[in-house]
Scaffold this active site. Structure first.
Site, PDB file in Angstrom:
ATOM      1  N   LEU A 195       0.851  -1.187   0.000  1.00  0.00           N
ATOM      2  CA  LEU A 195       0.000   0.000   0.000  1.00  0.00           C
ATOM      3  C   LEU A 195       0.887   1.237   0.000  1.00  0.00           C
ATOM      4  O   LEU A 195       1.872   1.282   0.737  1.00  0.00           O
ATOM      5  CB  LEU A 195      -0.894   0.024   1.244  1.00  0.00           C
ATOM      6  CG  LEU A 195      -1.890  -1.111   1.388  1.00  0.00           C
ATOM      7  CD1 LEU A 195      -2.585  -1.037   2.734  1.00  0.00           C
ATOM      8  CD2 LEU A 195      -2.904  -1.085   0.269  1.00  0.00           C
ATOM      9  N   THR A 222       0.356   3.958   1.284  1.00  0.00           N
ATOM     10  CA  THR A 222       0.274   4.657   2.563  1.00  0.00           C
ATOM     11  C   THR A 222       0.938   3.881   3.704  1.00  0.00           C
ATOM     12  O   THR A 222       0.969   4.362   4.831  1.00  0.00           O
ATOM     13  CB  THR A 222      -1.197   4.910   2.936  1.00  0.00           C
ATOM     14  OG1 THR A 222      -1.875   3.663   2.952  1.00  0.00           O
ATOM     15  CG2 THR A 222      -1.859   5.864   1.949  1.00  0.00           C
ATOM     16  N   CYS A 223       1.466   2.706   3.415  1.00  0.00           N
ATOM     17  CA  CYS A 223       2.071   1.853   4.444  1.00  0.00           C
ATOM     18  C   CYS A 223       3.533   2.245   4.668  1.00  0.00           C
ATOM     19  O   CYS A 223       4.338   2.222   3.731  1.00  0.00           O
ATOM     20  CB  CYS A 223       1.968   0.393   4.005  1.00  0.00           C
ATOM     21  SG  CYS A 223       2.857  -0.763   5.047  1.00  0.00           S
ATOM     22  N   ASP A 224       3.871   2.595   5.899  1.00  0.00           N
ATOM     23  CA  ASP A 224       5.244   3.005   6.220  1.00  0.00           C
ATOM     24  C   ASP A 224       6.251   1.897   5.926  1.00  0.00           C
ATOM     25  O   ASP A 224       7.337   2.157   5.413  1.00  0.00           O
ATOM     26  CB  ASP A 224       5.361   3.411   7.689  1.00  0.00           C
ATOM     27  CG  ASP A 224       4.668   4.729   7.989  1.00  0.00           C
ATOM     28  OD1 ASP A 224       4.447   5.516   7.039  1.00  0.00           O
ATOM     29  OD2 ASP A 224       4.343   4.968   9.164  1.00  0.00           O
ATOM     30  N   ARG A 226       6.895   1.692   2.264  1.00  0.00           N
ATOM     31  CA  ARG A 226       7.730   2.826   1.807  1.00  0.00           C
ATOM     32  C   ARG A 226       9.192   2.596   2.157  1.00  0.00           C
ATOM     33  O   ARG A 226      10.091   2.901   1.367  1.00  0.00           O
ATOM     34  CB  ARG A 226       7.235   4.129   2.409  1.00  0.00           C
ATOM     35  CG  ARG A 226       5.956   4.618   1.739  1.00  0.00           C
ATOM     36  CD  ARG A 226       5.632   6.014   2.160  1.00  0.00           C
ATOM     37  NE  ARG A 226       5.018   5.992   3.470  1.00  0.00           N
ATOM     38  CZ  ARG A 226       4.074   6.818   3.859  1.00  0.00           C
ATOM     39  NH1 ARG A 226       3.654   7.758   3.039  1.00  0.00           N
ATOM     40  NH2 ARG A 226       3.561   6.742   5.057  1.00  0.00           N
TER      41      ARG A 226
END
Length: 105
Positions: A6, A8-10, A13
Site C-alpha cells: 500500500l 500509505t504503508c510506512d 515505503r
C-alpha cells in the site's frame, strides 16, 4: 522485482526506498495476480493475513471465517505487507531475514 503493498504503508515505503529498482504495485488499486496470491498463501499460510490490522478488527466473526484468499481479494489491506516477488521467490514482510535474502543492508 515487484513489491506488492500500500502506498500509505510506512513499512512498504521503507522497503521501496531500500529497493529502488522494484516495481511497486498498490494492492488496493491494482490488486495482486491470483497466481501470486495462491503461491503466497501456499508459502505463508499462517502469516499472509494481518490479523492485527484495523480492517481485521472491523470484520465480523462470520467474515473472519471465510477463506483467506477471498478475504484478501475483498479487503487488500488485510494482506501482510510488503509481499515481494524476486527471481521467482516470494518474501513476506520487511524484517532482517528478508533484507538479508535480498542483499539489503
Amino acid at each position: 522485482m515487484k513489491l506488492y503493498g500500500l502506498k500509505t504503508c510506512d513499512t512498504c515505503r521503507k522497503a521501496l526506498k531500500s529497493l529502488p529498482a522494484a516495481d511497486f504495485v498498490d494492492v488496493r488499486k491494482d490488486g495482486v495476480p491470483a497466481d501470486v496470491m495462491e503461491q503466497a498463501y501456499a508459502q505463508f499460510p499462517d502469516t499472509l493475513l494481518n490479523t492485527r490490522s484495523t480492517t481485521w478488527r472491523g470484520l465480523s466473526d462470520e467474515e473472519r471465517a471465510r477463506p483467506p484468499l477471498e478475504l484478501v481479494a475483498e479487503h487488500p489491506s488485510l494482506m501482510k505487507r510488503p509481499l515481494i516477488e524476486a527471481e521467482g521467490r516470494l518474501f513476506l514482510g520487511w524484517n532482517a531475514e528478508v533484507k538479508s535474502a535480498l542483499g539489503v543492508a
